[in-house]
Scaffold this active site. Sequence first.
Site, PDB file in Angstrom:
ATOM      1  N   SER A 113       6.469   6.165 -34.096  1.00  0.00           N
ATOM      2  CA  SER A 113       6.085   7.519 -33.700  1.00  0.00           C
ATOM      3  C   SER A 113       5.386   8.285 -34.817  1.00  0.00           C
ATOM      4  O   SER A 113       4.363   7.854 -35.319  1.00  0.00           O
ATOM      5  CB  SER A 113       7.331   8.256 -33.211  1.00  0.00           C
ATOM      6  OG  SER A 113       6.979   9.486 -32.666  1.00  0.00           O
ATOM      7  N   HIS A 114       5.994   9.386 -35.242  1.00  0.00           N
ATOM      8  CA  HIS A 114       5.375  10.294 -36.199  1.00  0.00           C
ATOM      9  C   HIS A 114       5.693   9.930 -37.642  1.00  0.00           C
ATOM     10  O   HIS A 114       5.318  10.661 -38.556  1.00  0.00           O
ATOM     11  CB  HIS A 114       5.900  11.697 -35.904  1.00  0.00           C
ATOM     12  CG  HIS A 114       7.402  11.702 -35.822  1.00  0.00           C
ATOM     13  ND1 HIS A 114       8.065  11.173 -34.737  1.00  0.00           N
ATOM     14  CD2 HIS A 114       8.344  12.091 -36.687  1.00  0.00           C
ATOM     15  CE1 HIS A 114       9.357  11.256 -34.946  1.00  0.00           C
ATOM     16  NE2 HIS A 114       9.568  11.799 -36.114  1.00  0.00           N
ATOM     17  N   LYS A 126      10.092  -0.671 -29.565  1.00  0.00           N
ATOM     18  CA  LYS A 126      10.930  -0.122 -28.497  1.00  0.00           C
ATOM     19  C   LYS A 126      10.570  -0.772 -27.183  1.00  0.00           C
ATOM     20  O   LYS A 126       9.469  -1.327 -27.016  1.00  0.00           O
ATOM     21  CB  LYS A 126      10.823   1.398 -28.427  1.00  0.00           C
ATOM     22  CG  LYS A 126       9.524   1.910 -27.879  1.00  0.00           C
ATOM     23  CD  LYS A 126       9.598   3.423 -27.657  1.00  0.00           C
ATOM     24  CE  LYS A 126       8.214   3.986 -27.402  1.00  0.00           C
ATOM     25  NZ  LYS A 126       8.178   5.411 -27.130  1.00  0.00           N
ATOM     26  N   ASP A 277       0.464  12.790 -32.549  1.00  0.00           N
ATOM     27  CA  ASP A 277       1.199  12.027 -33.563  1.00  0.00           C
ATOM     28  C   ASP A 277       0.816  10.549 -33.564  1.00  0.00           C
ATOM     29  O   ASP A 277      -0.115  10.125 -32.873  1.00  0.00           O
ATOM     30  CB  ASP A 277       2.716  12.198 -33.373  1.00  0.00           C
ATOM     31  CG  ASP A 277       3.242  11.410 -32.192  1.00  0.00           C
ATOM     32  OD1 ASP A 277       2.492  11.258 -31.211  1.00  0.00           O
ATOM     33  OD2 ASP A 277       4.391  10.933 -32.239  1.00  0.00           O
ATOM     34  N   ASP A 279       1.917   7.752 -32.245  1.00  0.00           N
ATOM     35  CA  ASP A 279       1.815   6.991 -30.997  1.00  0.00           C
ATOM     36  C   ASP A 279       1.348   7.842 -29.816  1.00  0.00           C
ATOM     37  O   ASP A 279       1.387   7.389 -28.672  1.00  0.00           O
ATOM     38  CB  ASP A 279       3.155   6.317 -30.667  1.00  0.00           C
ATOM     39  CG  ASP A 279       4.261   7.316 -30.435  1.00  0.00           C
ATOM     40  OD1 ASP A 279       4.195   8.416 -31.017  1.00  0.00           O
ATOM     41  OD2 ASP A 279       5.187   7.014 -29.681  1.00  0.00           O
ATOM     42  N   ASP A 281       2.469  10.620 -28.309  1.00  0.00           N
ATOM     43  CA  ASP A 281       3.282  11.323 -27.315  1.00  0.00           C
ATOM     44  C   ASP A 281       3.541  12.777 -27.696  1.00  0.00           C
ATOM     45  O   ASP A 281       3.920  13.583 -26.853  1.00  0.00           O
ATOM     46  CB  ASP A 281       4.597  10.574 -27.008  1.00  0.00           C
ATOM     47  CG  ASP A 281       5.436  10.316 -28.230  1.00  0.00           C
ATOM     48  OD1 ASP A 281       4.993  10.664 -29.351  1.00  0.00           O
ATOM     49  OD2 ASP A 281       6.547   9.763 -28.078  1.00  0.00           O
ATOM     50  N   ARG A 282       3.320  13.126 -28.966  1.00  0.00           N
ATOM     51  CA  ARG A 282       3.544  14.520 -29.374  1.00  0.00           C
ATOM     52  C   ARG A 282       2.232  15.298 -29.402  1.00  0.00           C
ATOM     53  O   ARG A 282       1.167  14.707 -29.533  1.00  0.00           O
ATOM     54  CB  ARG A 282       4.162  14.579 -30.767  1.00  0.00           C
ATOM     55  CG  ARG A 282       5.536  13.978 -30.840  1.00  0.00           C
ATOM     56  CD  ARG A 282       6.160  14.220 -32.201  1.00  0.00           C
ATOM     57  NE  ARG A 282       7.524  13.709 -32.204  1.00  0.00           N
ATOM     58  CZ  ARG A 282       8.431  14.001 -33.116  1.00  0.00           C
ATOM     59  NH1 ARG A 282       8.123  14.808 -34.115  1.00  0.00           N
ATOM     60  NH2 ARG A 282       9.643  13.505 -33.041  1.00  0.00           N
ATOM     61  N   THR A 344      18.770  16.251 -26.931  1.00  0.00           N
ATOM     62  CA  THR A 344      17.521  15.833 -27.560  1.00  0.00           C
ATOM     63  C   THR A 344      17.170  14.401 -27.150  1.00  0.00           C
ATOM     64  O   THR A 344      18.042  13.550 -27.050  1.00  0.00           O
ATOM     65  CB  THR A 344      17.688  15.922 -29.081  1.00  0.00           C
ATOM     66  OG1 THR A 344      17.881  17.292 -29.411  1.00  0.00           O
ATOM     67  CG2 THR A 344      16.484  15.382 -29.817  1.00  0.00           C
ATOM     68  N   LYS A 376       6.813  11.666 -23.093  1.00  0.00           N
ATOM     69  CA  LYS A 376       6.020  12.848 -23.366  1.00  0.00           C
ATOM     70  C   LYS A 376       4.580  12.406 -23.604  1.00  0.00           C
ATOM     71  O   LYS A 376       4.330  11.232 -23.875  1.00  0.00           O
ATOM     72  CB  LYS A 376       6.588  13.616 -24.545  1.00  0.00           C
ATOM     73  CG  LYS A 376       6.833  12.795 -25.778  1.00  0.00           C
ATOM     74  CD  LYS A 376       7.812  13.521 -26.695  1.00  0.00           C
ATOM     75  CE  LYS A 376       8.168  12.664 -27.886  1.00  0.00           C
ATOM     76  NZ  LYS A 376       9.572  12.763 -28.239  1.00  0.00           N
ATOM     77  N   ARG A 496      19.202  18.769 -39.055  1.00  0.00           N
ATOM     78  CA  ARG A 496      18.238  19.697 -38.467  1.00  0.00           C
ATOM     79  C   ARG A 496      18.964  20.989 -38.108  1.00  0.00           C
ATOM     80  O   ARG A 496      19.993  20.958 -37.428  1.00  0.00           O
ATOM     81  CB  ARG A 496      17.606  19.119 -37.210  1.00  0.00           C
ATOM     82  CG  ARG A 496      16.869  17.795 -37.439  1.00  0.00           C
ATOM     83  CD  ARG A 496      15.828  17.569 -36.358  1.00  0.00           C
ATOM     84  NE  ARG A 496      15.377  16.189 -36.291  1.00  0.00           N
ATOM     85  CZ  ARG A 496      14.530  15.615 -37.131  1.00  0.00           C
ATOM     86  NH1 ARG A 496      14.046  16.307 -38.157  1.00  0.00           N
ATOM     87  NH2 ARG A 496      14.159  14.360 -36.971  1.00  0.00           N
TER      88      ARG A 496
HETATM   89  C1  G1P Z   1      13.268  13.539 -32.962  1.00  0.00           C
HETATM   90  C2  G1P Z   1      13.061  14.845 -32.251  1.00  0.00           C
HETATM   91  C3  G1P Z   1      13.350  14.672 -30.787  1.00  0.00           C
HETATM   92  C4  G1P Z   1      12.487  13.556 -30.218  1.00  0.00           C
HETATM   93  C5  G1P Z   1      12.676  12.290 -31.035  1.00  0.00           C
HETATM   94  C6  G1P Z   1      11.733  11.190 -30.593  1.00  0.00           C
HETATM   95  O1  G1P Z   1      14.584  13.105 -32.823  1.00  0.00           O
HETATM   96  O2  G1P Z   1      13.885  15.854 -32.801  1.00  0.00           O
HETATM   97  O3  G1P Z   1      13.100  15.889 -30.131  1.00  0.00           O
HETATM   98  O4  G1P Z   1      12.811  13.297 -28.898  1.00  0.00           O
HETATM   99  O5  G1P Z   1      12.426  12.564 -32.407  1.00  0.00           O
HETATM  100  O6  G1P Z   1      10.395  11.568 -30.735  1.00  0.00           O
HETATM  101  P1  G1P Z   1      15.695  13.349 -33.940  1.00  0.00           P
HETATM  102  O7  G1P Z   1      15.177  12.752 -35.225  1.00  0.00           O
HETATM  103  O8  G1P Z   1      15.858  14.829 -34.088  1.00  0.00           O
HETATM  104  O9  G1P Z   1      16.928  12.684 -33.410  1.00  0.00           O
HETATM  105 ZN    ZN Z   2       5.697   9.864 -31.057  1.00  0.00          ZN
END
Ligand code: G1P
Ligand code: ZN
Length: 543
Positions: A113-114, A126, A277, A279, A281-282, A344, A376, A496
């Site tokens: 992801s990010h 995944k 981001d 991948d 999705d953000r 979340t 997303k 967080r």
């Molecule tokens: C984080 C984000 C959450 C999102 C997830 C996957 O998870 O806070 O909203 O769904 O990445 O992209 P976290 O690291 O807080 O568990």
């Molecule tokens: Zn992502």
Amino acid sequence: MTLTQVSTTPFPDQKPGTSGLRKKVPVFQQPNYVENFVQAIFDTVEEREGATLVVGGDGRFFNREVIQTVLKMAAASGFSRILVGQRGLLSTPAASCLIRKYKAIGGVVLSASHNPGGPDGDFGIKFNVSHGGPAPETFTDAVFQRTQSITHYRTHRASDIDLDVLGETRLGNATIQVIDSVADYTELMETLVDFDKIAALFVSGFRMRFDALSAVTGPYAKAILEGRLGAPAGTVVNGEPKPDFGGHHPDPNPVHAHDLMDLMLGPDAPDFGAASDGDGDRNMIVAPGLFVTPSDSLAILTAHAHLAPGYAQGLAGVARSMPTSRAADRVAAKLGIRAFETPTGWKFFANLLDAGLVTLCGEESAGTGSNHIREKDGLWAVLLWLNILAELKKPADKIVREHWAAFGRDYYARHDYEEIETTRADALMAHLREILPSLPGQVFGGLTVEACDDFAYTDPVDGSVTPRQGIRILFKEDARAVFRLSGTGTAGATLRVYLERFEPDPRRHDLSRQDALSAVAEAANTLAKIGEFTGRSAPSVIT
Ligand code: G1P
Ligand code: ZN
């Protein structure tokens, strides 16, 4: 080309989290590490014989190598058709789209992801199931069990598939099809937003910048914004996916997408700014001179989605993750539609979407989506914004300000304390859970605790209960602090802290975030003893 069984021994650490298995690249590079995990996934997919599988990744370092491994193993595991994105690229939303469209049994998505990429960066694997969304916990638990007892994996000893050329290759009993990564996704977008209206907006001189942060959305954004919608060449910057994301940290927030922020807050700001981001999705939305928080973005999209053809019938409901601000709830109340608060992570939205209870959903962490897929979708959010801008014919910042005037403003910030020792993070959460019953009525930072709990979610569709999803503290002054530990980090623990304060008075809608939230921040620091437990005097990142 021969089908072989290779002996292997388990790795103890292959426990997938909410977004699959995420580790540093060198961990994945250990001999058999990828193979073990992929075989554990395939063994868990009971109906794989003769089924279709989707494979793709966000282009980060090690993507191409792992794609080859997955393709050869998938062909050796009974899948009959394997769709792989050209150059090994598929954004997470595009993978979700393909799984649904081609009725695949699931998809393997390679991404962290990010998180940053490169030889020392992060990697991830995944699995998404047949509805297109992330695998449920029952599935990932079974995968983990399998990784602990694995003795063999199956593969084809064959030369690599050419991922650059569209077309089909036979591998054993399977057909591997290299597909256009962008075409099906674009087709889906066309059913949801009005391409002609948005094209007309660009013809009228509207200008935007989309920063793909050298990650996977570049080809999608270029094909749709510049190719189909006629935005001038150069609208999409950092549009070529790179193994190390060109050094970018591909997390679309004001800290990591600072070039875009500088442009949008400066004198030469175009009409609209957006980023995505690793991948795809953000999303991040920036109006001229004004960053739009993801929580506000969800609320604004909820208020105006009916202007886009895909949502012209109105929305069934809206869902937000618990730490996301309550802005969307206010819109739902006005529209007379249902609002849901989930833990979340995207998987909790999937049940609500499948049951038709909600049409839109979103998270404070820059994720917004709808019932079109089960992930997303960054570029979708940008396109829906563009459709709304084309219909309302007002500047983006004006739309935001008018929204606040109508509904009030939810000032919002997230403080992340990254890579703290796990024992310290656990101790802080334990402390909070211990003091919870004594908090109501107490005053911190001038704010009085009204109510508090450890969020537990009862799924309205299947009745399942998910406890301990974060500490919520509600103050009488219409402020809220939320504490939880990240489930996606790859080093130590990340605390967080989510801070918000509601301000109904339009005369007070121009405060700095810091001024608006200083009391909540102080209250959160004091009651959770953040400094004492984390050993940090300030958060690592504020978004
Ligand atoms: C984080 C984000 C959450 C999102 C997830 C996957 O998870 O806070 O909203 O769904 O990445 O992209 P976290 O690291 O807080 O568990
Ligand atoms: Zn992502």
